[in-house]
Every structure is written in structure tokens, then in C-alpha cells.
Design a protein around this motif. Structure first.
Motif, mmCIF file in Angstrom:
data_model
loop_
_atom_site.group_PDB
_atom_site.id
_atom_site.type_symbol
_atom_site.label_atom_id
_atom_site.label_comp_id
_atom_site.label_asym_id
_atom_site.label_seq_id
_atom_site.Cartn_x
_atom_site.Cartn_y
_atom_site.Cartn_z
ATOM 1 N N ALA A 98 0.843 -1.191 0.000
ATOM 2 C CA ALA A 98 0.000 0.000 0.000
ATOM 3 C C ALA A 98 0.880 1.244 0.000
ATOM 4 O O ALA A 98 2.026 1.212 0.460
ATOM 5 C CB ALA A 98 -0.914 0.019 1.220
ATOM 6 N N PRO A 99 0.358 2.371 -0.525
ATOM 7 C CA PRO A 99 1.126 3.629 -0.472
ATOM 8 C C PRO A 99 1.393 4.067 0.963
ATOM 9 O O PRO A 99 0.584 3.811 1.858
ATOM 10 C CB PRO A 99 0.202 4.630 -1.192
ATOM 11 C CG PRO A 99 -0.727 3.795 -1.998
ATOM 12 C CD PRO A 99 -0.926 2.527 -1.228
ATOM 13 N N MET A 100 2.513 4.738 1.162
ATOM 14 C CA MET A 100 2.968 5.081 2.506
ATOM 15 C C MET A 100 1.952 5.928 3.276
ATOM 16 O O MET A 100 1.528 5.563 4.380
ATOM 17 C CB MET A 100 4.307 5.826 2.417
ATOM 18 C CG MET A 100 4.891 6.231 3.757
ATOM 19 S SD MET A 100 5.404 4.810 4.769
ATOM 20 C CE MET A 100 6.822 4.246 3.820
ATOM 21 N N SER A 101 1.536 7.072 2.727
ATOM 22 C CA SER A 101 0.644 7.962 3.473
ATOM 23 C C SER A 101 -0.712 7.316 3.727
ATOM 24 O O SER A 101 -1.264 7.418 4.829
ATOM 25 C CB SER A 101 0.460 9.284 2.725
ATOM 26 O OG SER A 101 1.664 10.017 2.700
ATOM 27 N N GLU A 124 0.906 -9.427 6.366
ATOM 28 C CA GLU A 124 2.229 -8.806 6.219
ATOM 29 C C GLU A 124 2.045 -7.600 5.309
ATOM 30 O O GLU A 124 1.680 -7.740 4.138
ATOM 31 C CB GLU A 124 3.223 -9.784 5.594
ATOM 32 C CG GLU A 124 4.594 -9.171 5.349
ATOM 33 C CD GLU A 124 5.534 -10.098 4.596
ATOM 34 O OE1 GLU A 124 6.507 -9.590 4.013
ATOM 35 O OE2 GLU A 124 5.273 -11.324 4.575
ATOM 36 N N LEU A 125 2.251 -6.406 5.845
ATOM 37 C CA LEU A 125 1.985 -5.170 5.109
ATOM 38 C C LEU A 125 3.284 -4.454 4.779
ATOM 39 O O LEU A 125 4.104 -4.197 5.653
ATOM 40 C CB LEU A 125 1.082 -4.246 5.940
ATOM 41 C CG LEU A 125 0.803 -2.854 5.363
ATOM 42 C CD1 LEU A 125 0.075 -2.958 4.031
ATOM 43 C CD2 LEU A 125 -0.004 -2.024 6.359
ATOM 44 N N ASP A 126 3.457 -4.126 3.495
ATOM 45 C CA ASP A 126 4.618 -3.372 3.028
ATOM 46 C C ASP A 126 4.140 -2.013 2.547
ATOM 47 O O ASP A 126 3.379 -1.916 1.578
ATOM 48 C CB ASP A 126 5.294 -4.137 1.888
ATOM 49 C CG ASP A 126 6.500 -3.394 1.321
ATOM 50 O OD1 ASP A 126 7.022 -2.503 2.014
ATOM 51 O OD2 ASP A 126 6.907 -3.698 0.185
ATOM 52 N N LEU A 127 4.553 -0.940 3.233
ATOM 53 C CA LEU A 127 4.190 0.416 2.834
ATOM 54 C C LEU A 127 5.302 0.980 1.962
ATOM 55 O O LEU A 127 6.447 1.120 2.408
ATOM 56 C CB LEU A 127 3.980 1.305 4.065
ATOM 57 C CG LEU A 127 2.826 0.907 4.986
ATOM 58 C CD1 LEU A 127 2.715 1.884 6.141
ATOM 59 C CD2 LEU A 127 1.510 0.841 4.224
ATOM 60 N N ASN A 128 4.938 1.296 0.714
ATOM 61 C CA ASN A 128 5.944 1.766 -0.235
ATOM 62 C C ASN A 128 5.225 2.451 -1.379
ATOM 63 O O ASN A 128 4.247 1.928 -1.901
ATOM 64 C CB ASN A 128 6.768 0.578 -0.764
ATOM 65 C CG ASN A 128 8.059 1.004 -1.414
ATOM 66 O OD1 ASN A 128 8.095 1.966 -2.175
ATOM 67 N ND2 ASN A 128 9.124 0.282 -1.116
ATOM 68 N N ASP A 129 5.673 3.635 -1.778
ATOM 69 C CA ASP A 129 5.056 4.339 -2.899
ATOM 70 C C ASP A 129 5.514 3.799 -4.250
ATOM 71 O O ASP A 129 5.014 4.237 -5.286
ATOM 72 C CB ASP A 129 5.360 5.834 -2.810
ATOM 73 C CG ASP A 129 4.643 6.496 -1.640
ATOM 74 O OD1 ASP A 129 3.582 5.991 -1.237
ATOM 75 O OD2 ASP A 129 5.143 7.505 -1.125
ATOM 76 N N ARG A 130 6.429 2.834 -4.229
ATOM 77 C CA ARG A 130 6.870 2.201 -5.477
ATOM 78 C C ARG A 130 5.756 1.317 -6.035
ATOM 79 O O ARG A 130 5.008 0.687 -5.288
ATOM 80 C CB ARG A 130 8.121 1.361 -5.194
ATOM 81 C CG ARG A 130 8.666 0.595 -6.391
ATOM 82 C CD ARG A 130 9.942 -0.140 -5.992
ATOM 83 N NE ARG A 130 9.698 -1.125 -4.963
ATOM 84 C CZ ARG A 130 9.326 -2.395 -5.215
ATOM 85 N NH1 ARG A 130 9.145 -2.795 -6.462
ATOM 86 N NH2 ARG A 130 9.150 -3.247 -4.220
ATOM 87 N N MET A 131 5.618 1.261 -7.363
ATOM 88 C CA MET A 131 4.635 0.408 -8.017
ATOM 89 C C MET A 131 5.168 -1.018 -8.042
ATOM 90 O O MET A 131 5.955 -1.397 -8.906
ATOM 91 C CB MET A 131 4.357 0.896 -9.439
ATOM 92 C CG MET A 131 3.196 0.193 -10.118
ATOM 93 S SD MET A 131 1.587 0.740 -9.538
ATOM 94 C CE MET A 131 1.485 2.346 -10.333
ATOM 95 N N VAL A 132 4.759 -1.844 -7.085
ATOM 96 C CA VAL A 132 5.277 -3.200 -6.992
ATOM 97 C C VAL A 132 4.646 -4.084 -8.065
ATOM 98 O O VAL A 132 3.543 -3.815 -8.554
ATOM 99 C CB VAL A 132 5.023 -3.809 -5.596
ATOM 100 C CG1 VAL A 132 5.656 -2.961 -4.514
ATOM 101 C CG2 VAL A 132 3.529 -3.997 -5.339
#
Length: 300
Positions: A98-101, A124-132
Motif C-alpha cells: 500500500a502507499p505510505m501515506s 504482512e503489510l509493506d508500505l511503499n510508494d513504489r509500483m510493486v
């Protein structure tokens, strides 16, 4: 690319009789369907289809691959449906992106309630603005905001958020409020991202128009942009899911509302082979209900 998704794509092309018809059935572009079939042939080291301007003809090896692929797809679908139906209680692990903000502001408060409701699901949640890449990187689901690129992924709209141009009341004490988007050229703008050129989107005379803006402050986090706007450093364009409480409390006010673009949709996306997953189904249902109950959310 996931082998099962490639099999589904190949079978769909043969069932539809053309790249164009398959692309329409899958909700993809014709170019993407063609590229993925070429990549599949390259990986296998064989030609599956003979292409001409008039029709597609399956090769003998393509016919054999189609028969095996169709059976594998059928077996996988039946296995997932059988397991899902046997589960009286949703259980399993979900790996999410999901996006960080959005994650820190909203998922952080929503996930505890979900985990309490479904004690047999782990997250398991990964917060990252990168397009995975969900398939290559092993994610079960991702939250995406905005226009989605062509893909074979399933997308479910969870809600929508307005993009607003805002600033502090103190900023307007010292600067005239912009009357049209072009007036932004005379203002300090708070910039999101690292690209050298930044455009803000507005709706002018019934059509989209991008306005180039500039400013002294650039950051890759929406919450920091919001805080700079509250501090009176300039104008910002931000989604209401970031600034709703500041707008409600009077720390920020909006400008250029008559030029506001259409709401930005919030999606849950997941691979086609995961659409029978009960944990994904109950989690997306939970997010839909929770987000549409929030005052800043437009109905999905």
C-alpha cells in the motif's frame, strides 16, 4: 510473468480468435496481449501461433500446449473453489502492499479491527510508494490510487478521494488567492515527488488541463507536504484522505474548487488466480465498508 496467467492469456486468445477480441475480453490493450504472447513463446522456445493479417492459426505445439493449459487452469480453479467452500472461517496469510501515506493514516487504524474480526488471518503489510509487481514479487493484494495501467490484474474500487488545492489561512493573509489555475505561476507551490517538472491537473471548460508549477520545497511524502502547507509555506495539491482533518479544523482552506478534477479512485488489486481467495474477499469487503463510512470518501 506468472506461468498460470500466461496460460490463461493464451487460452483466451484462442477462444476469442484474435488479439483484439482477447484484449477486449480481458480488459487489456491489444499491444500488451501481443507482447505477453511473444514473451511466452520466447520462454518456451517454440512458436505457438502463426500470425497473418487475416487470422491466427495455432501450431501443432500450440495445440498441445493449449490442451494441457486448459486442463491445468480447470484443475487450479476447481481446487481453489473447493478449498474456499470448505472454509467455514476465513484463514490464511495475506501479503499486502500500500502507499505510505494511505497506509499510515488509514490502514494503521483499520487493520487492528480486521485482525480482531478474523483471528485466523495473518497480514504482512509493506508500505511503499513504489509500483510493486504483484506476480513477480509475491504479493496477494495491493492498494492503488489513481489511474491503473493495463494489466491482467483484477481491480475492485473501494472508494474515491478528492484532490484539493489548499493552503493555510495565514498564507492567504499575505497572498491573493488564485482565481484560475494559471495564477499558480505567481505562488509558492509545495511539490510532491522528485521529478524536475511538476504539473498539477485541473478541469477547465470541461476538459483536463495541466499547469506547470514551481516552488522552493519538494518532498516525496504527502504528510510532509501537508505539514508545510499548514505552516504557511505555500499552496499544495493533496488528496482529502491526507488533509480531511486539517480542512475540518480550519488549519487548511481550499482554493480553485471550481476547477477541481474528478475524484481519484482507490482500488484493491489482485491476480486473477486469487479472486476465489476467501481472505482477499473478506479483506476487500472490510476495506470497502470502512472507507465508504469515512467523511472524505466518495462512493466507489
Amino acid at each position: 510473468m506468472n506461468q498460470l496467467e500466461d496460460m490463461r492469456l493464451f487460452v483466451t486468445v484462442l477462444d476469442c480468435g484474435s488479439f483484439t477480441a482477447a484484449a477486449e475480453a480481458l480488459g487489456l490493450s491489444k499491444q500488451l496481449v501481443s507482447r505477453r504472447l511473444m514473451a511466452l513463446e520466447a520462454r518456451l522456445g517454440v512458436r505457438l501461433l502463426n500470425r497473418s493479417t487475416r487470422r491466427l492459426a495455432v501450431t501443432p505445439l500450440g495445440q498441445a500446449y493449449q490442451e494441457r493449459a486448459r486442463q491445468i487452469i480447470k484443475d487450479v480453479d476447481e481446487a481453489e473453489q473447493a478449498i474456499s467452500l470448505q472454509q467455514a472461517v476465513p484463514r490464511g496469510a495475506l501479503r499486502l502492499s500500500a502507499p505510505m501515506s494511505f497506509g499510515t493514516l488509514h490502514l494503521s487504524t483499520l487493520l487492528p479491527g480486521f485482525l480482531e474480526r478474523y483471528p485466523d488471518i495473518s497480514i504482512e503489510l509493506d508500505l511503499n510508494d513504489r509500483m510493486v509487481d504483484l506476480l513477480d514479487e509475491g504479493y496477494d493484494m495491493a492498494i492503488r490510487i489513481g489511474i491503473l495501467p493495463d494489466s491482467a490484474l483484477i481491480a475492485r474500487a473501494l472508494g474515491a478521494s478528492e484532490m484539493v488545492t489548499c493552503c493555510s489561512p495565514g498564507y492567504l493573509d499575505h497572498h491573493d488567492a488564485p482565481k484560475t489555475p494559471v495564477d499558480l505561476r505567481e505562488h509558492q507551490c509545495l511539490l510532491y515527488g522528485h521529478s524536475k517538472a511538476v504539473d498539477w491537473l485541473y478541469w477547465c471548460d470541461g476538459r483536463p488541463e495541466r499547469i506547470a508549477v514551481r516552488g522552493r520545497y519538494r518532498v516525496n511524502n504527502g504528510e510532509l507536504v501537508r505539514d508545510a502547507a499548514v505552516a504557511g509555506l505555500g499552496l499544495a495539491v493533496l488528496p482529502t484522505f491526507i488533509v480531511a482533518s486539517q480542512l475540518a479544523g480550519g488549519e487548511l482552506v481550499t482554493v480553485l474548487d471550481t476547477f477541481r478534477p474528478p475524484p481519484t479512485k482507490i482500488y484493491a488489486i489482485y491476480p486473477q488466480h486469487r479472486q476465489a481467495s476467501l481472505p482477499i474477499r473478506v479483506f476487500s469487503d472490510y476495506l470497502y465498508d470502512a472507507l465508504n463510512a469515512r467523511p472524505w470518501t466518495n462512493p466507489a
